[in-house]
Design an enzyme around this catalytic site. Structure first.
Site, short mmCIF file in Angstrom:
data_model
loop_
_atom_site.label_atom_id
_atom_site.label_comp_id
_atom_site.label_asym_id
_atom_site.label_seq_id
_atom_site.Cartn_x
_atom_site.Cartn_y
_atom_site.Cartn_z
N GLY A 118 40.50 33.43 35.05
CA GLY A 118 41.39 34.59 35.07
C GLY A 118 42.60 34.37 34.16
O GLY A 118 42.89 33.24 33.77
N ARG B 99 24.24 29.29 33.55
CA ARG B 99 24.21 30.55 32.80
C ARG B 99 23.17 31.49 33.42
O ARG B 99 22.06 31.07 33.75
CB ARG B 99 23.85 30.27 31.34
N GLY C 38 41.85 26.86 34.72
CA GLY C 38 42.07 26.28 36.03
C GLY C 38 41.01 25.24 36.37
O GLY C 38 40.38 24.66 35.47
N ASP C 39 40.78 25.05 37.67
CA ASP C 39 39.86 23.99 38.10
C ASP C 39 38.43 24.21 37.58
O ASP C 39 37.77 23.26 37.15
CB ASP C 39 39.88 23.83 39.63
N GLY C 40 37.98 25.47 37.55
CA GLY C 40 36.63 25.77 37.06
C GLY C 40 36.49 25.39 35.60
O GLY C 40 35.50 24.76 35.19
N THR D 4 47.14 28.39 36.11
CA THR D 4 46.78 29.24 37.26
C THR D 4 48.07 29.70 37.92
O THR D 4 49.00 28.89 38.10
CB THR D 4 45.90 28.56 38.32
N ILE D 5 48.13 30.97 38.27
CA ILE D 5 49.33 31.43 38.99
C ILE D 5 49.39 30.79 40.38
O ILE D 5 50.45 30.71 40.97
CB ILE D 5 49.41 32.96 39.12
N ASP D 6 48.23 30.34 40.88
CA ASP D 6 48.20 29.78 42.25
C ASP D 6 48.88 28.41 42.34
O ASP D 6 49.17 27.94 43.44
CB ASP D 6 46.75 29.63 42.72
N ASP E 293 47.69 25.49 42.01
CA ASP E 293 46.96 24.56 42.88
C ASP E 293 46.16 23.50 42.13
O ASP E 293 45.24 22.92 42.67
CB ASP E 293 46.04 25.36 43.83
N MET F 3 48.73 36.55 46.34
CA MET F 3 47.58 35.72 45.94
C MET F 3 47.76 34.29 46.44
O MET F 3 48.86 33.89 46.84
CB MET F 3 47.38 35.78 44.44
N ARG G 173 44.37 31.64 46.77
CA ARG G 173 43.00 31.51 47.29
C ARG G 173 42.89 30.35 48.28
O ARG G 173 42.46 30.53 49.41
CB ARG G 173 42.09 31.31 46.08
N ARG H 106 54.00 48.29 58.12
CA ARG H 106 53.41 48.74 56.86
C ARG H 106 52.97 47.52 56.07
O ARG H 106 53.61 46.46 56.16
CB ARG H 106 54.43 49.54 56.02
N GLN I 253 50.73 40.33 40.25
CA GLN I 253 51.25 38.96 40.14
C GLN I 253 50.75 38.25 38.89
O GLN I 253 51.31 37.24 38.47
CB GLN I 253 50.84 38.13 41.37
N ARG I 254 49.65 38.73 38.33
CA ARG I 254 49.09 38.08 37.14
C ARG I 254 49.52 38.77 35.85
O ARG I 254 49.32 38.22 34.76
CB ARG I 254 47.56 38.09 37.22
#
Ligand code: F6P
Length: 360
Positions: free
Chosen positions: A12, A82, A117-119, A140-142, A144, A184, A186, A280, A288-289
């Protein structure tokens, strides 16, 4: 002898990716006199044969402040798995890692810088094991990824989440409501924890701490007894109740990961029921991204991009740039792709608890 390098952005997007691309091109050009080409659509672009794009100092000039990635981002396209569509409508997964390494050679790329990121780091590591010359840049915005104190994109994401809380606070106070903000995160609750404390949340629910909703209900009720008639609750998308599982609004299929979402509304319903107060829910999602990176993210992305080029010059294949303290270091991708989770007994969580914030 290095003359020409490629850069790709995997997974992402995150604010700051374009600043990395710019720093790579400028450093490669100014410091080493190398050419840089952009590989569109991440690793998928390498195997599906998309055109490479020559990147010169001239055409990266305006990239510093631009969000997203001009090279395109895909969350599929894993060369280790793939997807091949078969005539009978079924799919088959094939490992094309060796072909991908060969393709890098055919394209005349002396090295590749992979920002992801990790992937992305897991794919890059496998290709390095097969002889590819790749260095990594953590994104990564996370926040992590292991072995780096911070990833670019995170600062922009917590600014967006904190601003959302600031806005929710004024309307919550006016209407005496409970406002739930789903952010966000994950596997890790860095965005929820950091923005939650910065935005004055009363409860923060993160993946690392399975929650008991009664604790949050009790907190809201005690605030109301003390005359505070509104509450702010931050929930990370990957949070789950004790004994429960994270909620997905899109199920994972084949090689594509499921998409988390729904916990904010679930928590909102539970709180409405147990407190009887109007609730609410706001789901912040991809806001956020998006958008311009903060100055801090521009600076970090620039340092990472520039350092990645120096790692290429030093032939540090399989290494990823990282920030430790205020020092840029090179760490093995294989270690970086482990998850960096919030320490549930660490100083940050303890500080939040000292302020009266509950974690469920
Ligand atoms: O990993 C970053 C992240 O923003 C996660 O927090 C979120 O679950 C995921 O990406 C969303 O991905 P997509 O863009 O595929 O919806």
């Amino acid at each position: 002898m290095i003359k020409r390098i490629g850069i790709l952005t995997g997974g992402g997007d995150a604010p700051g990716l374009n600043a990395v691309i710019r720093a790579v091109v400028l450093t490669a050009h100014n410091h080493y006199g190398w050419d840089v080409v952009g590989i569109r659509e991440g690793f998928d672009g390498l195997i599906s044969g998309v055109q490479l794009e020559a990147l010169s100092p001239e055409n990266v000039r305006d990239l510093l402040q631009r969000g997203g990635t001009v090279l395109g981002a895909v969350n599929r396209g894993n060369p280790l798995m793939r997807t091949i569509d078969l005539p009978d409508g079924t799919v088959e997964y094939v490992d094309v890692a060796e072909e991908t390494v060969e393709r890098i050679r055919e394209l005349g790329l002396d090295a590749v810088i992979a920002a992801g990121g990790d992937g992305t780091m897991a794919i890059a590591q496998r290709l390095v094991n097969l002889g590819a010359r790749i260095v990594g840049v953590p994104k990564t915005i996370d926040n992590d990824l292991n072995k780096t104190d911070v990833t670019f994109g995170f600062d922009t994401a917590i600014l967006t989440a904190t601003e959302a809380l600031d806005k929710l606070q004024t309307t919550a106070e006016s209407h005496h409501r409970v406002m739930v903000l789903e952010v966000m995160g994950r596997n890790a609750g860095w965005i929820a924890l950091t923005a939650g404390v910065a935005g004055g949340a009363d409860a923060i629910l993160i993946p690392e701490i399975p929650f008991d909703i009664q604790v949050v209900c009790d907190k809201i009720e005690s605030l109301r007894r003390d005359g505070r008639r509104y509450s702010l609750i931050v929930v990370a998308e990957g949070a789950a109740p004790i004994g429960g599982k994270p909620l997905y609004y899109i199920k994972g299929e084949g090689t594509s990961e499921g998409k988390l979402g729904g916990i904010g509304h679930m928590v909102g319903s539970m709180l409405a029921e147990c407190t009887g107060v109007e609730v609410r829910v706001t789901v912040l999602g991809h806001l956020q991204r998006g958008g311009q990176p903060t100055p801090r993210d521009r600076w970090l992305a620039t340092r990472f991009g520039s350092m990645a080029v120096h790692l290429v010059a030093r032939q540090q294949w399989g290494k990823m740039v990282a920030l430790q303290g205020n020092n840029l270091v090179a760490v093995p991708m294989s270690e970086a792709m482990q998850l960096k989770l919030v320490d549930t007994h660490g100083e940050m969580v303890e500080t939040a608890r000292d302020l009266g914030i509950v974690f469920g």
